[in-house]
Design a protein around this motif. Structure first.
Motif, short mmCIF file in Angstrom:
data_model
loop_
_atom_site.label_atom_id
_atom_site.label_comp_id
_atom_site.label_asym_id
_atom_site.label_seq_id
_atom_site.Cartn_x
_atom_site.Cartn_y
_atom_site.Cartn_z
N ILE A 83 5.15 6.27 11.97
CA ILE A 83 4.70 7.16 10.89
C ILE A 83 3.21 6.95 10.63
CG2 ILE A 83 5.27 5.65 8.94
CD1 ILE A 83 5.85 9.39 9.10
N LEU B 264 0.27 9.73 10.67
CA LEU B 264 -0.64 10.01 9.56
C LEU B 264 -2.09 10.09 10.06
CD1 LEU B 264 0.73 7.84 6.59
CD2 LEU B 264 0.79 10.31 6.83
N ILE C 274 -6.08 10.80 3.32
CA ILE C 274 -5.20 9.67 3.04
C ILE C 274 -5.90 8.34 3.35
CG2 ILE C 274 -3.02 8.56 3.67
CD1 ILE C 274 -1.85 11.28 4.09
N LEU D 44 -5.15 0.64 3.36
CA LEU D 44 -3.72 0.97 3.41
C LEU D 44 -3.28 1.14 4.87
CD1 LEU D 44 -1.04 1.74 2.11
CD2 LEU D 44 -1.83 4.10 2.06
N LEU E 217 -0.20 -0.86 6.72
CA LEU E 217 0.90 -0.22 7.44
C LEU E 217 0.87 -0.61 8.91
CD1 LEU E 217 0.78 3.33 5.84
CD2 LEU E 217 2.55 1.61 5.52
N MET F 211 8.22 -4.63 2.27
CA MET F 211 6.97 -3.90 2.56
C MET F 211 6.29 -3.49 1.27
SD MET F 211 6.26 -0.73 5.08
CE MET F 211 7.25 0.52 4.36
N PHE F 212 7.04 -2.88 0.35
CA PHE F 212 6.44 -2.42 -0.90
C PHE F 212 5.89 -3.62 -1.69
CE2 PHE F 212 9.60 1.39 -1.13
CZ PHE F 212 8.95 1.97 -0.06
N MET G 174 1.98 -4.17 -2.39
CA MET G 174 1.52 -3.97 -3.76
C MET G 174 0.94 -5.25 -4.35
SD MET G 174 1.61 -0.91 -4.09
CE MET G 174 0.95 -0.79 -5.76
N TYR H 27 -2.62 -4.80 -3.83
CA TYR H 27 -3.29 -3.79 -4.66
C TYR H 27 -3.36 -4.23 -6.12
CZ TYR H 27 -3.67 -0.55 -0.85
OH TYR H 27 -4.04 0.04 0.32
N LEU I 1 5.86 6.30 4.46
CA LEU I 1 5.35 7.38 3.61
C LEU I 1 5.51 7.03 2.13
CD1 LEU I 1 6.77 10.38 5.62
CD2 LEU I 1 4.39 9.71 5.41
N PHE I 2 6.66 6.45 1.78
CA PHE I 2 6.86 6.06 0.39
C PHE I 2 5.82 4.99 -0.01
CE2 PHE I 2 11.13 7.94 0.92
CZ PHE I 2 11.17 8.70 -0.23
N MET I 3 5.48 4.12 0.97
CA MET I 3 4.46 3.11 0.71
C MET I 3 3.14 3.78 0.31
SD MET I 3 4.04 -0.23 0.90
CE MET I 3 3.12 -0.08 -0.63
N ALA I 4 2.73 4.76 1.11
CA ALA I 4 1.49 5.48 0.79
C ALA I 4 1.62 6.15 -0.57
CB ALA I 4 1.20 6.51 1.88
N ILE J 156 3.42 5.21 -3.15
CA ILE J 156 3.34 4.23 -4.24
C ILE J 156 1.88 3.81 -4.48
CG2 ILE J 156 3.99 1.91 -4.96
CD1 ILE J 156 6.56 2.27 -3.36
N VAL J 157 1.17 3.52 -3.36
CA VAL J 157 -0.21 3.04 -3.50
C VAL J 157 -1.06 4.08 -4.23
CG1 VAL J 157 -2.31 2.59 -2.18
CG2 VAL J 157 -0.17 1.46 -1.56
N TYR J 158 -0.98 5.35 -3.80
CA TYR J 158 -1.86 6.34 -4.39
C TYR J 158 -1.38 6.76 -5.77
CZ TYR J 158 -4.28 6.30 -0.06
OH TYR J 158 -5.00 5.87 1.02
#
Lengths: 542, 101, 256
Positions: A217, A221, A232, A243, A247, B82-83, B87, B90, C74-77, C79-81
């Motif tokens: 993915i 992107l 992005i 970011l 990833l 991962m999250f 995070m 961040y 995609l969910f990661m992106a 959440i970050v933004y």
């Protein structure tokens, strides 16, 4: 009793013949051979790119290639070697061939998906080659944004799609292995009777299915970003390029373990076979594979120490990274303990085993230097890093792949190769490898950055670079040699007995080469792995 | 023979379906009210409950082997890894108070 | 709860690993199948239908894990933004149509129900039930895509599609770039979800043909079962996309 019948039409090689029969085969052994041929081609291609890099660096001036050309050379060297050689190497060739036989299955759980994964690999490879011929790729194999998404004028989109497609080949192989290990084991083949190669492949497959989709993915992107300027990963439009690094390394750091874990699995098989001993601490070696696979997912931030990543996150990543050394050391010590007081013989696999253990140890320990955040800031993007990961990838993974290829060649082809040639090859690779990459540790410590086509005309820098390039030519010879004696063995080699190395395991009890369905009678396992007997009791041909 | 899982009564599927409908209506209604910082947690909790209903009843996870339960959970566990780890970067970036770090 | 079928297999006799190659002089390999299950749907490398079904089901679950991770990036992106640009996220969410999104959620839930019923009909061997439920699932899936098409079309007319023609809504120019990231993620996430729907409908068509031919019954329903798992997963993705994309700024009402 001394020989096993070798009826041509009985073995998997003899049964329906011809190009179509091979290209449409669902036999895991034939698919392994298809992979062997394709990854060997890519190994040669990647090697040519490496030769271009080393030739340029023999002189400080940067006079052989233009800077742009040099950027493309190291990028393509990385992309080809990682995505098209190292990641599929041991799993798709040796794993595909041996794993079902080792656990007593007739095939992988999903033979058609297995064939599909080879076609996906080929499709991805063709797309990536198209990128090579339509402007190349100069982003480095890491595709870092925003350079890859905005600035680069090379065929990034095509290459990204190539990597995206190839990823699915890896995912499907991993999926197939996981289901096979869970559902296809022969009666009596309990988890703690599995060969350690199978444990390592299982751990690798976990990394493949959990990590690979994320890079898929991510490169998608990047491709979308290039096409539409979404923002992005573009700081000008409010995106965060770091970011991308998160990833990317969420997959690509664990991907390092996709490359080395199968090598560790091969090592466990080889160490036991050449020492004629049960692997020391079987359970620890088995679980250390899983530990590496899981810990490998928690450490990716050590690639981001010099990015805008928070220092607090960096500290945590630094500490967890050092933890990875624990299961790796468990394996190394256990292999050494296996050899200790074993009846070690000087057969060709022994040479690759010893080479692996030395080089992998150096590679692993220098990894600890880089895990230390303070030191890494000095060493980031220098040749120290290059040397470190080549010690793991070439000194570890390829050494193990070559060792495994020699070990299993008689089983795969039914032919014996030249022992003298194999030993010469192992020695050449070991010597050439150290000449190539040890000087790079020194260069890196002196501050030579990676990915530069020229360097200051300091005598010591040039001496070390010339040493490295000279070593690379020895290394190339070491890799070329097997091409000759392996090819020769196919035509003129002695027929291989079922068990040329006197090793244990189901794979050494079926004929060489194995019949199409692996076992003529369903096997039942009633003893642990590596049930070695003292040497004099073993019938080498039996 | 194929004993992978017993046959689920139609009533179970019907109840699951109606529950999902009610939860969807509920989540839309809740979103139309302002609960400040609680809006997202509530919406996500409802989503997790709905997903669990689908996994547990429609996908028949409740009849499946422990192995498949572990597999199903593993995907979400890895997402959380991962999250969570990303995070952590961040969130802690501004702590040092130095621009750019 | 089913046992792993590797534990027990019929008809193996006294074979041990030590004997296995002595037997290689004997009969060709495929005669060994005689001892196994007789079902014509059994592939050669499995011992029993149970083993085959369990392997396929595990395979699909493992595949769904890879799908979770695929959408996870995609969910990661997202959440970050969303953490970085909360205002832009809420403002962008106002541009989405909650009612169409809600209707689509309902449509997918019904399709999950018909899918579950199709699997059940296969298990009981009720051919008519299989056919009706599969067709129902396909119609509902197509309905979802048609509604999605109208939503996308509206975004095109409002210049909310990221890229060279993107224009932030009036008064939002200052956060236009940030809103563009939202819409980029919106289109990629829902687009990939829609692609999964299309694949799902094609799968259903294939399974429908098999059902039409009466292939499924209590002894063989692997394709329906596995296809159903995939369909439900695609539903679950939408269950998360709907609140995260549509409901985010709903309470303020449009333009608030």
């Amino acid at each position: 009793m001394a020989t096993v019948p070798q009826q041509e039409n009985h073995s998997y090689l003899g049964a329906p013949y011809g190009l179509a029969a091979w290209l449409l085969t669902k036999d895991h052994k034939r698919i392994a051979i298809l992979y062997l041929i394709s990854i060997t081609i890519f190994f040669a291609v990647g090697g040519l790119f490496a030769a271009g890099i080393r030739l340029e660096l023999t002189t400080p001036q940067g006079d052989l290639w233009t800077p742009d050309m040099y950027n493309k050379l190291f990028t393509l060297h990385g992309v080809v070697m990682i995505f098209f050689f190292l990641i599929p190497s041991i799993p798709a060739v040796l794993g595909n061939f041996m794993l079902p036989i080792m656990i007593g299955a007739k095939d992988l759980a999903f033979p058609r998906i297995n064939l599909l994964s080879w076609y996906i690999y080929v499709a991805g490879a063709i797309i990536t080659l198209a990128a090579v011929f339509s402007g190349g790729l100069d982003t480095g194999w890491t595709f870092y944004t925003p350079y890859s998404s905005i600035s680069s004028e090379t065929a990034v989109t095509t290459a990204a799609i190539g990597v995206f497609v190839t990823g699915f080949s890896s995912i499907l192989t991993g999926l197939n292995f996981i289901v096979t290990v869970h559902r296809m084991r022969a009666p009596g083949m309990t988890w703690f009777r599995l060969p350690l190669f199978v444990w390592a492949q299982y751990a690798t497959s976990l990394v493949m299915i959990l990590g690979t989709p994320v890079i898929a993915i991510t490169v998608l992107l990047v491709a979308a970003e290039r096409a539409l300027h979404l923002g992005i990963f573009d700081p000008k439009l409010g995106g965060d390029p770091v970011l991308f690094q998160h990833l990317f390394w969420f997959y690509s750091h664990p991907a390092v373990y996709i490359m080395i874990l199968p090598g560790m699995g091969v090592m466990s098989e080889l160490v036991a076979a050449v020492s004629r001993k049960q692997v020391f601490g079987y359970g620890f070696v088995a679980f250390s594979s899983l530990a590496i696979a899981i810990l490998g997912f928690l450490v990716w931030g050590h690639h981001l120490f010099v990015s805008s990543q928070s220092i607090y996150a960096g500290l945590v990543f630094s500490i967890i990274t050092m933890l990875v050394a624990v299961p790796s050391a468990v394996k190394t010590f256990n292999w050494a303990a296996t050899m200790y007081k074993g009846s070690v013989t000087w057969e060709s696999p022994t040479y690759w085993v010893l080479g692996f253990m030395g080089l992998f140890t150096i590679g692993g320990l220098t990894g600890l230097f880089l895990a230390t955040m303070g030191l890494d800031i000095h060493l980031t993007d220098t040749y120290f890093v290059v040397a470190h990961f080549h010690y793991i990838m070439v000194g570890g993974a390829i050494m193990a792949y070559m060792g495994g290829l020699h070990f299993y060649w008689p089983k795969m082809t039914g032919k014996m190769f030249s022992e003298a040639g194999a030993k010469a090859s192992a020695i050449l690779v070991f010597v050439g490898f150290n000449f190539t990459f040890f000087p790079q540790f020194l260069l890196g410590y002196l501050g030579m950055p990676r990915r530069y086509h020229a360097y200051p005309a300091e005598p010591i820098w040039q001496v070390l670079n010339v040493l490295s390039s000279a070593g690379a030519s020895i290394l190339a010879l070491g890799y070329l040699l097997p091409a000759f004696y392996f090819t020769y063995s196919l035509f003129k080699g002695k027929a291989a007995p079922a068990n040329p190395w006197g090793a244990t395991g189901l794979e050494w009890q079926v004929p060489s080469p194995p019949p199409t369905f692996n076992f003529d009678e369903d096997p039942v396992v009633n003893e642990p792995a590596y049930h070695y007997k003292p040497r004099h009791e073993v019938h080498v041909n039996g | 023979m194929s004993s992978s899982h017993p046959i689920t009564p139609v009533s179970t599927y019907l109840i699951t379906w109606i529950s999902l409908f009610i939860l969807t209506g509920f989540t839309v209604y809740v979103a139309s009210q302002d609960f400040g910082a609680l809006n997202t947690p509530v919406a996500l909790t409802v989503a997790v409950i709905k997903a669990t209903l689908v996994v547990w009843f429609f996908m028949g996870l409740r009849y499946n082997t422990p192995l498949i339960k572990v597999t199903a959970v593993a995907g979400f566990l890895w997402l959380i890894i991962m999250f969570g780890i990303t995070m952590s970067d961040y969130i802690s970036r501004p702590w040092l108070g130095v621009p750019g770090r | 709860m089913a046992k792993p079928s590797t534990a027990l297999r019929p008809g193996l006799g006294e074979t041990s690993m030590a004997h296995s190659h002595a037997a290689s002089m004997g009969a060709p390999a495929h005669t060994a199948h005689a001892a196994h299950d007789e079902n014509p749907n059994l592939q050669h490398h499995f011992y029993s239908m149970d083993q085959q079904l369990e392997a396929s089901v595990l395979g699909m679950w493992v595949f769904l894990v890879t799908e979770v991770m695929f959408f996870g990036g995609l969910f990661m992106a997202y959440i970050v933004y969303r953490t970085m640009y909360p205002t832009a996220w809420i403002e962008s969410s106002h541009e989405l149509n909650v009612y169409l999104g809600g209707i689509n959620t309902a449509v997918l839930i019904v399709s999950s129900f018909t899918m579950a019923m199709a699997v059940r009909s296969a298990q009981t061997g009720w051919r008519t039930g299989q056919i009706f439920n599969l067709i129902g699932t396909m119609i509902l899936g197509s309905t979802f895509l048609v509604i999605k098409y109208f939503e996308y079309a509206a975004k095109f007319t409002h210049h909310l599609v990221p890229g060279p023609h993107f224009q932030a809504p009036a008064g939002m120019e200052a956060i236009g770039n940030q809103m563009q990231i939202f819409f980029a993620l919106y289109f990629i996430m829902t687009g990939i979800h829609a692609a999964h729907m299309v694949i799902g409908i094609v799968l259903m068509a294939v399974i429908l043909v098999m059902a039409w031919r009466g292939k499924f019954g209590p002894h063989y329903y692997t394709p329906v079962e596995v296809g159903g798992l995939y369909w439900h997963f695609v539903d679950i993705v939408w269950i998360f996309l709907f609140p995260l994309l549509y409901l985010l700024g709903f309470h303020g009402g449009p333009g608030a």
